[in-house]
Design a protein around this motif. Structure first.
Motif, PDB file in Angstrom:
ATOM      1  N   PHE A 379       0.845  -1.190   0.000  1.00 11.11           N
ATOM      2  CA  PHE A 379       0.000   0.000   0.000  1.00 11.11           C
ATOM      3  C   PHE A 379       0.880   1.240   0.000  1.00 11.11           C
ATOM      4  CE2 PHE A 379      -1.870   3.118   3.113  1.00 11.11           C
ATOM      5  CZ  PHE A 379      -2.822   3.655   2.266  1.00 11.11           C
ATOM      6  N   GLU A 380       0.581   2.197  -0.873  1.00  9.50           N
ATOM      7  CA  GLU A 380       1.319   3.451  -0.943  1.00  9.50           C
ATOM      8  C   GLU A 380       0.415   4.592  -0.471  1.00  9.50           C
ATOM      9  OE1 GLU A 380       3.517   6.389  -0.921  1.00  9.50           O
ATOM     10  OE2 GLU A 380       4.531   4.524  -1.533  1.00  9.50           O
ATOM     11  N   ARG A 381       0.750   5.171   0.674  1.00  8.52           N
ATOM     12  CA  ARG A 381      -0.111   6.178   1.290  1.00  8.52           C
ATOM     13  C   ARG A 381      -0.214   7.449   0.451  1.00  8.52           C
ATOM     14  NH1 ARG A 381       0.337   9.737   5.636  1.00  8.52           N
ATOM     15  NH2 ARG A 381       2.545   9.275   5.890  1.00  8.52           N
ATOM     16  N   SER A 382       0.855   7.788  -0.256  1.00  4.21           N
ATOM     17  CA  SER A 382       0.846   9.042  -1.021  1.00  4.21           C
ATOM     18  C   SER A 382      -0.058   8.986  -2.250  1.00  4.21           C
ATOM     19  CB  SER A 382       2.268   9.407  -1.443  1.00  4.21           C
ATOM     20  OG  SER A 382       2.775   8.479  -2.394  1.00  4.21           O
ATOM     21  N   ASP A 383      -0.555   7.801  -2.603  1.00  2.00           N
ATOM     22  CA  ASP A 383      -1.462   7.692  -3.751  1.00  2.00           C
ATOM     23  C   ASP A 383      -2.851   8.247  -3.445  1.00  2.00           C
ATOM     24  OD1 ASP A 383       0.531   6.449  -5.164  1.00  2.00           O
ATOM     25  OD2 ASP A 383      -0.309   4.435  -5.001  1.00  2.00           O
ATOM     26  N   HIS A 384      -3.151   8.524  -2.171  1.00  2.00           N
ATOM     27  CA  HIS A 384      -4.526   8.812  -1.777  1.00  2.00           C
ATOM     28  C   HIS A 384      -4.614  10.139  -1.016  1.00  2.00           C
ATOM     29  CE1 HIS A 384      -5.106   4.564  -2.747  1.00  2.00           C
ATOM     30  NE2 HIS A 384      -4.025   4.348  -2.032  1.00  2.00           N
ATOM     31  N   VAL A 385      -5.769  10.805  -1.107  1.00  2.00           N
ATOM     32  CA  VAL A 385      -6.051  12.011  -0.335  1.00  2.00           C
ATOM     33  C   VAL A 385      -6.939  11.623   0.840  1.00  2.00           C
ATOM     34  CG1 VAL A 385      -7.120  14.292  -0.366  1.00  2.00           C
ATOM     35  CG2 VAL A 385      -5.845  13.482  -2.369  1.00  2.00           C
ATOM     36  N   VAL A 386      -6.436  11.824   2.066  1.00  2.00           N
ATOM     37  CA  VAL A 386      -7.160  11.413   3.265  1.00  2.00           C
ATOM     38  C   VAL A 386      -7.082  12.528   4.310  1.00  2.00           C
ATOM     39  CG1 VAL A 386      -6.709   8.962   2.854  1.00  2.00           C
ATOM     40  CG2 VAL A 386      -5.113  10.286   4.235  1.00  2.00           C
ATOM     41  N   GLU A 387      -7.871  12.378   5.358  1.00  2.00           N
ATOM     42  CA  GLU A 387      -7.957  13.381   6.425  1.00  2.00           C
ATOM     43  C   GLU A 387      -6.591  13.725   7.007  1.00  2.00           C
ATOM     44  OE1 GLU A 387     -10.087  15.825   9.281  1.00  2.00           O
ATOM     45  OE2 GLU A 387     -10.677  14.886   7.382  1.00  2.00           O
ATOM     46  N   MET A 388      -5.746  12.731   7.140  1.00  2.00           N
ATOM     47  CA  MET A 388      -4.453  12.952   7.802  1.00  2.00           C
ATOM     48  C   MET A 388      -3.467  13.737   6.950  1.00  2.00           C
ATOM     49  SD  MET A 388      -4.014   9.277   9.720  1.00  2.00           S
ATOM     50  CE  MET A 388      -4.805   8.390   8.386  1.00  2.00           C
ATOM     51  N   ASN A 389      -3.821  14.028   5.675  1.00  2.00           N
ATOM     52  CA  ASN A 389      -2.941  14.856   4.856  1.00  2.00           C
ATOM     53  C   ASN A 389      -2.928  16.312   5.320  1.00  2.00           C
ATOM     54  OD1 ASN A 389      -3.973  13.129   1.832  1.00  2.00           O
ATOM     55  ND2 ASN A 389      -2.287  12.648   3.184  1.00  2.00           N
ATOM     56  N   TRP A 390      -3.969  16.738   6.050  1.00  2.00           N
ATOM     57  CA  TRP A 390      -4.078  18.141   6.459  1.00  2.00           C
ATOM     58  C   TRP A 390      -3.268  18.399   7.731  1.00  2.00           C
ATOM     59  CZ3 TRP A 390      -7.356  16.389   2.979  1.00  2.00           C
ATOM     60  CH2 TRP A 390      -7.894  17.285   2.045  1.00  2.00           C
ATOM     61  N   LYS A 391      -2.603  19.519   7.751  1.00  2.00           N
ATOM     62  CA  LYS A 391      -1.843  19.926   8.919  1.00  2.00           C
ATOM     63  C   LYS A 391      -2.781  20.105  10.110  1.00  2.00           C
ATOM     64  CE  LYS A 391       1.665  23.262  10.388  1.00  2.00           C
ATOM     65  NZ  LYS A 391       2.465  24.466   9.979  1.00  2.00           N
ATOM     66  N   GLY A 392      -2.420  19.499  11.239  1.00  2.00           N
ATOM     67  CA  GLY A 392      -3.231  19.606  12.440  1.00  2.00           C
ATOM     68  C   GLY A 392      -4.355  18.607  12.529  1.00  2.00           C
ATOM     69  N   ALA A 393      -4.544  17.766  11.514  1.00  2.00           N
ATOM     70  CA  ALA A 393      -5.605  16.761  11.549  1.00  2.00           C
ATOM     71  C   ALA A 393      -5.238  15.640  12.517  1.00  2.00           C
ATOM     72  CB  ALA A 393      -5.836  16.195  10.152  1.00  2.00           C
ATOM     73  N   PRO A 394      -6.219  14.915  13.032  1.00  2.00           N
ATOM     74  CA  PRO A 394      -5.916  13.755  13.889  1.00  2.00           C
ATOM     75  C   PRO A 394      -4.987  12.784  13.168  1.00  2.00           C
ATOM     76  CG  PRO A 394      -8.261  14.252  13.929  1.00  2.00           C
ATOM     77  CD  PRO A 394      -7.673  15.115  12.857  1.00  2.00           C
ATOM     78  N   ASP A 395      -4.079  12.184  13.938  1.00  2.00           N
ATOM     79  CA  ASP A 395      -3.070  11.276  13.373  1.00  2.00           C
ATOM     80  C   ASP A 395      -3.044   9.996  14.206  1.00  2.00           C
ATOM     81  OD1 ASP A 395      -0.947  10.234  11.928  1.00  2.00           O
ATOM     82  OD2 ASP A 395       0.574  11.355  13.045  1.00  2.00           O
ATOM     83  N   PRO A 396      -4.110   9.178  14.130  1.00  2.00           N
ATOM     84  CA  PRO A 396      -4.210   8.012  15.020  1.00  2.00           C
ATOM     85  C   PRO A 396      -3.124   6.960  14.786  1.00  2.00           C
ATOM     86  CG  PRO A 396      -5.914   7.922  13.326  1.00  2.00           C
ATOM     87  CD  PRO A 396      -5.282   9.277  13.231  1.00  2.00           C
ATOM     88  N   PHE A 397      -2.515   6.943  13.611  1.00  2.00           N
ATOM     89  CA  PHE A 397      -1.492   5.934  13.321  1.00  2.00           C
ATOM     90  C   PHE A 397      -0.073   6.450  13.518  1.00  2.00           C
ATOM     91  CE2 PHE A 397      -5.159   4.928  10.518  1.00  2.00           C
ATOM     92  CZ  PHE A 397      -5.541   3.749  11.133  1.00  2.00           C
ATOM     93  N   GLY A 398       0.072   7.702  13.901  1.00  2.00           N
ATOM     94  CA  GLY A 398       1.396   8.242  14.163  1.00  2.00           C
ATOM     95  C   GLY A 398       2.240   8.456  12.925  1.00  2.00           C
ATOM     96  N   PHE A 399       1.590   8.716  11.793  1.00  2.00           N
ATOM     97  CA  PHE A 399       2.341   8.888  10.560  1.00  2.00           C
ATOM     98  C   PHE A 399       3.205  10.151  10.569  1.00  2.00           C
ATOM     99  CE2 PHE A 399      -1.183   6.404   8.184  1.00  2.00           C
ATOM    100  CZ  PHE A 399      -0.517   5.210   8.420  1.00  2.00           C
ATOM    101  N   HIS A 400       2.798  11.167  11.340  1.00  2.00           N
ATOM    102  CA  HIS A 400       3.496  12.442  11.293  1.00  2.00           C
ATOM    103  C   HIS A 400       4.572  12.584  12.370  1.00  2.00           C
ATOM    104  CE1 HIS A 400      -0.387  14.135   9.262  1.00  2.00           C
ATOM    105  NE2 HIS A 400       0.334  13.367   8.456  1.00  2.00           N
ATOM    106  N   VAL A 401       4.803  11.533  13.136  1.00  2.00           N
ATOM    107  CA  VAL A 401       5.837  11.593  14.170  1.00  2.00           C
ATOM    108  C   VAL A 401       7.213  11.749  13.546  1.00  2.00           C
ATOM    109  CG1 VAL A 401       6.970  10.279  16.014  1.00  2.00           C
ATOM    110  CG2 VAL A 401       4.470  10.275  15.816  1.00  2.00           C
ATOM    111  N   ASP A 402       7.427  11.055  12.435  1.00  2.00           N
ATOM    112  CA  ASP A 402       8.724  11.120  11.756  1.00  2.00           C
ATOM    113  C   ASP A 402       8.746  12.303  10.788  1.00  2.00           C
ATOM    114  OD1 ASP A 402      10.065   8.631  12.727  1.00  2.00           O
ATOM    115  OD2 ASP A 402       8.235   7.744  11.866  1.00  2.00           O
ATOM    116  N   PRO A 403       9.906  12.863  10.535  1.00  2.00           N
ATOM    117  CA  PRO A 403      10.004  13.994   9.596  1.00  2.00           C
ATOM    118  C   PRO A 403       9.743  13.529   8.164  1.00  2.00           C
ATOM    119  CG  PRO A 403      12.191  13.241  10.247  1.00  2.00           C
ATOM    120  CD  PRO A 403      11.219  12.497  11.111  1.00  2.00           C
ATOM    121  N   PRO A 404       9.448  14.455   7.274  1.00  2.00           N
ATOM    122  CA  PRO A 404       9.253  14.077   5.861  1.00  2.00           C
ATOM    123  C   PRO A 404      10.474  13.345   5.307  1.00  2.00           C
ATOM    124  CG  PRO A 404       8.572  16.338   6.236  1.00  2.00           C
ATOM    125  CD  PRO A 404       9.261  15.887   7.487  1.00  2.00           C
TER     126      PRO A 404
END
Length: 408
Positions: A379-404
């Protein structure tokens, strides 16, 4: 692992009397299905000449790719190696992107190096070549530097066409798999049973065991002997080495290797149906690191990919067959997990964490992209537009813990 119906090898078939011999010339007349043994031998299907080539690559032709970053698996972010791989290959071969045909992909597991069979140009005069990826760059493989031997696959189809003007000779070699010192070569011949499987020892000794394969096709509700295996893999089911074969339209068939004897007509056991209006592309065996289960993944032209656990295939049993059985216009037999992949033209595993694909570019489907996918989700996450793409959105899976991600 050949994307058969998307990439048909060009040319006119020629009967070959070549046996097992070290050749003076390493020229390929066509380059289709690829496979590696457990060491450094690359097998290339040359359906136009009716040969399987074996190139024992030297250590200088294989570069370790361990330092090349493949992505970040825990956030489901693969790496785009090439946005338009045809352009990259064409630049090396001196042609435009539309004059490049990619026929198969295989990974040399010890070095993680990716190899592709390609044609430079289109039509019967296309030149067959092998290229590799070295640290994100395309390189032409100089096959003259490899120890080379060939093996004739025997009786071949002629130059007639089947329905929809498909040249029959393009189906002479549809897939190659290596297992325990042998290669298993699927395709068609000119015999009464077109669907043929050749079993060949390596090093080649001019001994080819040829089995004619018959299967029950649930969609058509009939026994069939003509259409060949499109893609295949080998795994142990209940301790028995078994060829897991995928046909067009889309039966999943199990054939114990012990049944494959020279001159024998073999009935494969249909254990699943993936659904009509579809063709398989590739199939690989992998381990789900989350569960420890061994699985078979099948990619398709018109449906999502399907993942079967080996346990499911072992316990599924044969689908209903024979007189009175009605056509099945749906999915049946062994249950699978749908895997969200589409537009995949070629796929192979790199290691226990990563697979590599040649796929339609999500941003421009007219171009082919080489991209890595994290297993077991593919699965490639960048292929899709989802809620977690927005800055400040909930991040239940911790995707934004690591830097880009950034690559050297």
């Amino acid at each position: 692992m050949t994307s058969l119906f998307r990439n048909l090898s060009a040319g006119i078939i020629m009967l070959s009397t070549a046996g097992a011999a070290f050749a003076d010339s390493t020229a390929l007349t066509s380059a289709g299905a690829l496979a590696f043994d457990k060491a450094n031998t690359l097998f290339v299907g040359d359906g136009k000449a009716g040969l399987v080539h074996a190139f024992e690559l030297s250590d200088t032709q294989l570069e370790d790719q361990s330092s090349y970053e493949l992505g970040r698996a825990k956030t489901f972010e693969g790496r785009t190696v090439f946005d338009n791989i045809n352009t990259e290959i064409g630049a090396v071969l001196g042609v435009t992107a539309d004059e490049v045909q990619i026929n198969d992909l295989v990974v040399h597991k010890p070095t993680k190096q990716i190899f592709l069979s390609v044609h430079r140009g289109l039509g019967p005069d296309a030149e067959a070549l092998i290229v590799k990826v070295d640290q994100g760059k395309i390189e032409l493989v100089d096959l003259s530097k490899a120890t080379h031997s060939t093996q004739s696959i025997g009786a071949l189809p002629g130059d007639e066409t089947i329905e929809f003007e498909r040249p029959l000779h393009t189906l002479a070699i549809t897939d190659i798999d290596f297992y325990n010192g042998e290669i298993f070569v699927a395709g068609v011949s000119n015999e009464a049973f077109d669907s043929t499987l050749r079993r060949i020892s390596y090093p080649f000794d001019d001994d080819v065991a040829v089995s004619r394969i018959e299967i029950w096709h649930a969609v058509h509700a009939q026994w069939e002997t003509r259409a060949p295996i499109i893609t295949q893999t080998i795994a142990e089911l209940d301790g028995v080495a078994t060829l897991i074969a995928l046909y067009g339209c889309t039966p999943v068939v199990g054939i114990p290797l012990g049944d494959l004897e020279d001159g024998k007509q073999v009935r494969g056991t249909m254990i699943a149906e993936l659904g009509y209006g579809n063709s398989p592309v590739d199939t690989v065996v992998y381990t789900n690191a989350w569960t420890g289960a061994r699985n078979v993944l099948v990619t398709n032209t018109h449906r999502s990919a399907a993942s079967y656990t080996l346990h499911t295939l072992e316990t599924a049993g044969a689908m209903p067959f024979g007189e009175g059985v009605q056509p099945l216009f749906g999915i049946g037999g062994a249950e699978y997990t749908p895997v969200p992949m589409s537009g995949v033209v070629h796929l192979d595993t790199i290691d226990d964490t990563w697979a590599v694909t040649v796929r339609e570019n999500p941003e421009n489907p007219r171009e082919l992209q080489m991209h890595t996918l994290a297993m077991p989700m593919f699965f490639e996450r960048s292929d899709h537009v989802v809620e977690m793409n927005w800055k400040g959105a909930p991040d239940p899976f911790g995707f934004h813990v690591d830097p880009p991600l950034k690559y050297n």
